[in-house]
Design a protein around this motif. Structure first.
Motif, mmCIF file in Angstrom:
data_model
loop_
_atom_site.group_PDB
_atom_site.id
_atom_site.type_symbol
_atom_site.label_atom_id
_atom_site.label_comp_id
_atom_site.label_asym_id
_atom_site.label_seq_id
_atom_site.Cartn_x
_atom_site.Cartn_y
_atom_site.Cartn_z
ATOM 1 N N SER A 30 0.777 -1.160 -0.044
ATOM 2 C CA SER A 30 0.131 0.244 -0.054
ATOM 3 C C SER A 30 0.730 1.561 -0.092
ATOM 4 O O SER A 30 0.353 2.351 0.045
ATOM 5 C CB SER A 30 -1.001 0.122 1.392
ATOM 6 O OG SER A 30 -0.148 0.125 2.239
ATOM 7 N N VAL A 31 2.047 1.179 0.077
ATOM 8 C CA VAL A 31 2.978 2.159 -0.022
ATOM 9 C C VAL A 31 3.405 2.761 -1.528
ATOM 10 O O VAL A 31 3.778 1.798 -2.192
ATOM 11 C CB VAL A 31 4.270 1.748 0.626
ATOM 12 C CG1 VAL A 31 5.317 3.016 0.612
ATOM 13 C CG2 VAL A 31 4.084 1.649 2.231
ATOM 14 N N TYR A 32 3.336 4.069 -1.663
ATOM 15 C CA TYR A 32 3.577 4.672 -2.977
ATOM 16 C C TYR A 32 4.897 5.579 -2.663
ATOM 17 O O TYR A 32 5.914 4.857 -2.614
ATOM 18 C CB TYR A 32 2.290 5.614 -3.183
ATOM 19 C CG TYR A 32 1.423 4.763 -3.638
ATOM 20 C CD1 TYR A 32 0.131 4.389 -2.668
ATOM 21 C CD2 TYR A 32 1.100 4.197 -5.051
ATOM 22 C CE1 TYR A 32 -0.758 3.704 -2.983
ATOM 23 C CE2 TYR A 32 -0.011 3.629 -5.329
ATOM 24 C CZ TYR A 32 -1.048 3.051 -4.494
ATOM 25 O OH TYR A 32 -1.982 2.311 -4.603
ATOM 26 N N ASN A 33 4.747 6.770 -2.956
ATOM 27 C CA ASN A 33 5.695 7.559 -2.699
ATOM 28 C C ASN A 33 6.703 7.428 -1.390
ATOM 29 O O ASN A 33 5.756 7.235 -0.307
ATOM 30 C CB ASN A 33 5.427 9.176 -3.121
ATOM 31 C CG ASN A 33 4.926 9.257 -4.554
ATOM 32 O OD1 ASN A 33 4.332 8.574 -4.863
ATOM 33 N ND2 ASN A 33 5.579 10.335 -5.189
ATOM 34 N N MET A 34 7.961 7.772 -1.312
ATOM 35 C CA MET A 34 8.548 7.728 -0.149
ATOM 36 C C MET A 34 9.368 8.850 0.183
ATOM 37 O O MET A 34 9.834 9.319 -0.950
ATOM 38 C CB MET A 34 9.466 6.259 0.254
ATOM 39 C CG MET A 34 8.621 5.302 0.395
ATOM 40 S SD MET A 34 9.405 3.692 0.720
ATOM 41 C CE MET A 34 9.436 4.070 2.559
ATOM 42 N N GLY A 35 9.554 9.526 1.333
ATOM 43 C CA GLY A 35 10.392 10.665 1.292
ATOM 44 C C GLY A 35 11.003 10.854 2.488
ATOM 45 O O GLY A 35 11.123 9.883 3.367
ATOM 46 N N TRP A 36 11.964 11.744 2.831
ATOM 47 C CA TRP A 36 12.727 12.002 4.048
ATOM 48 C C TRP A 36 12.582 13.330 4.259
ATOM 49 O O TRP A 36 12.592 14.490 3.365
ATOM 50 C CB TRP A 36 14.305 11.856 3.642
ATOM 51 C CG TRP A 36 14.773 10.428 3.684
ATOM 52 C CD1 TRP A 36 14.892 9.774 2.284
ATOM 53 C CD2 TRP A 36 15.114 9.433 4.607
ATOM 54 N NE1 TRP A 36 15.252 8.361 2.473
ATOM 55 C CE2 TRP A 36 15.581 8.194 3.806
ATOM 56 C CE3 TRP A 36 15.301 9.672 5.712
ATOM 57 C CZ2 TRP A 36 16.006 7.371 4.669
ATOM 58 C CZ3 TRP A 36 15.417 8.579 6.768
ATOM 59 C CH2 TRP A 36 16.278 7.205 5.981
ATOM 60 N N PHE A 37 12.682 13.719 5.505
ATOM 61 C CA PHE A 37 12.267 14.935 6.149
ATOM 62 C C PHE A 37 13.101 15.058 7.184
ATOM 63 O O PHE A 37 13.957 14.257 7.840
ATOM 64 C CB PHE A 37 10.932 15.184 6.469
ATOM 65 C CG PHE A 37 9.746 15.234 5.332
ATOM 66 C CD1 PHE A 37 9.332 14.186 5.050
ATOM 67 C CD2 PHE A 37 9.228 16.397 5.238
ATOM 68 C CE1 PHE A 37 8.466 14.235 3.825
ATOM 69 C CE2 PHE A 37 8.412 16.511 3.956
ATOM 70 C CZ PHE A 37 8.184 15.247 3.358
ATOM 71 N N ALA A 38 13.505 16.411 7.425
ATOM 72 C CA ALA A 38 14.654 16.746 8.631
ATOM 73 C C ALA A 38 13.956 17.567 9.562
ATOM 74 O O ALA A 38 13.381 18.838 9.174
ATOM 75 C CB ALA A 38 15.871 17.294 7.952
ATOM 76 N N GLN A 39 14.189 17.721 10.644
ATOM 77 C CA GLN A 39 13.874 18.512 11.803
ATOM 78 C C GLN A 39 14.936 18.747 12.592
ATOM 79 O O GLN A 39 15.471 18.056 13.341
ATOM 80 C CB GLN A 39 12.679 17.999 12.724
ATOM 81 C CG GLN A 39 12.083 19.107 13.570
ATOM 82 C CD GLN A 39 10.560 18.632 14.118
ATOM 83 O OE1 GLN A 39 10.563 17.470 14.098
ATOM 84 N NE2 GLN A 39 9.953 19.574 14.623
ATOM 85 N N ALA A 40 15.284 19.995 12.443
ATOM 86 C CA ALA A 40 16.562 20.700 13.424
ATOM 87 C C ALA A 40 15.922 21.291 14.537
ATOM 88 O O ALA A 40 14.806 21.409 14.874
ATOM 89 C CB ALA A 40 17.110 21.687 12.496
ATOM 90 N N PRO A 41 16.824 21.206 15.587
ATOM 91 C CA PRO A 41 16.265 21.853 16.846
ATOM 92 C C PRO A 41 15.456 22.865 16.757
ATOM 93 O O PRO A 41 16.239 23.862 16.137
ATOM 94 C CB PRO A 41 17.765 21.897 17.849
ATOM 95 C CG PRO A 41 18.655 20.875 17.134
ATOM 96 C CD PRO A 41 18.229 20.859 15.551
ATOM 97 N N GLY A 42 14.601 23.349 17.215
ATOM 98 C CA GLY A 42 13.669 24.456 17.448
ATOM 99 C C GLY A 42 13.032 24.799 16.085
ATOM 100 O O GLY A 42 12.589 25.975 15.942
#
Length: 125
Positions: A30-42
């Protein structure tokens, strides 16, 4: 349901490289596109890269274009993020995401229904 588990984060000096991996399990059909996201402090979680189901199209944030490469191995239910020429500003927790429907690009976090727990990347100067 789909479970995502990231690995490969760590501490690296500026100019170095890391390769992140994200393994999907469960209802992976059931998975289509995949991605990476980044969260820096604050900061808010930001788009890094995305890849379409067949891997024929990839999309990148301007800040990582030419340095990072996203790829996927559907036989292994795994998506990768090769990170080269790392900079201190790349320091963040990196999250893998999977979409439950086909996406044109997948640059928005709202496009994704499944998320991993994140892997921390620290780049020292």
């Amino acid at each position: 349901q789909v479970q995502l588990v990231e690995s490969g984060g760590g501490l690296v000096q500026a100019g170095g490289s890391l390769r992140l991996s994200c393994v999907a399990s469960g209802r992976t059909y059931s998975v289509y596109n995949m991605g990476w996201f980044a969260q820096a402090p604050g900061k808010e979680r930001e788009f890094v890269a995305a890849i379409r189901p067949s891997g024929d199209s990839t999309y990148y944030a301007d800040s990582v274009k030419g340095r990072f490469t996203i790829s996927r191995d559907n036989a292994k239910n795994t998506v990768y993020l090769q990170m080269n020429s790392l900079k201190p500003e790349d320091t963040a927790v990196y999250y893998c995401a999977a979409a439950r429907r086909p996406l044109t690009t997948g640059r928005g976090s709202d496009d994704y229904g499944y998320w991993g727990q994140g892997t921390r990347v620290t780049v020292s100067s």
